[in-house]
Design an enzyme around this catalytic site. Sequence first.
Site, short mmCIF file in Angstrom:
data_model
loop_
_atom_site.label_atom_id
_atom_site.label_comp_id
_atom_site.label_asym_id
_atom_site.label_seq_id
_atom_site.Cartn_x
_atom_site.Cartn_y
_atom_site.Cartn_z
N ASN A 62 0.84 -1.20 0.00
CA ASN A 62 0.00 0.00 0.00
C ASN A 62 0.87 1.25 0.00
OD1 ASN A 62 0.64 -0.84 2.68
ND2 ASN A 62 -1.00 0.40 3.54
N GLU A 75 -2.86 -4.49 -3.41
CA GLU A 75 -3.32 -5.39 -4.48
C GLU A 75 -3.33 -4.68 -5.83
OE1 GLU A 75 -4.75 -4.80 -1.50
OE2 GLU A 75 -6.21 -6.36 -1.00
ZN LIG Z 1 -8.08 -2.26 -2.15
#
Ligand SMILES: [Zn+2]
Length: 162
Positions: A62, A75
């Site tokens: 992230n 992701e």
């Molecule tokens: Zn997400």
Amino acid sequence: MTNHEIKIAFEEYDSIKELDKTDYELCLEAANALKNSHSPYSKFRVGAALRLQSGKIIYGSNQENVAYPSGLCAERVALFYWGANHPDDPVESMAVTAQTDEFALTKPVTSCGSCLQVLAEVEKKQNKPIKIILYAQQGPVWVIKGIENQLPFLFFEDRLNA
Ligand SMILES: [Zn+2]
């Protein structure tokens, strides 16, 4: 009026040690990806690792931003990197894990709706389902095969046709 019921399925393991070797190793790669998380605001680090058909591993973590909506989930960082650099090497599996110093994570972290929609697009693009392995560092592992087991009402453009 008619009632409908949709079933989804996933496997649960007590630990990543119960997985086969390739899935176990992919989980360790997801944990490695945590190191490059940029999460000074949430202090919630997420790591993702994709295994491609060729065996290549792609990492995502992230990436937050002081302008909060400008950040991106681990992701989608990994999946968009795949799309930009390796679109002809299908994604076979994706492992995701998370860490925070704020509290103990005892359950796998599941992907947000936007990441699921992107995952759906990748499956459609490569015409092949992706195995998702979600795990907490001190908790169980969930293995989910195919987007339909995570997002049964996913949006596809064919729904636009009457
Ligand atoms: Zn997400």
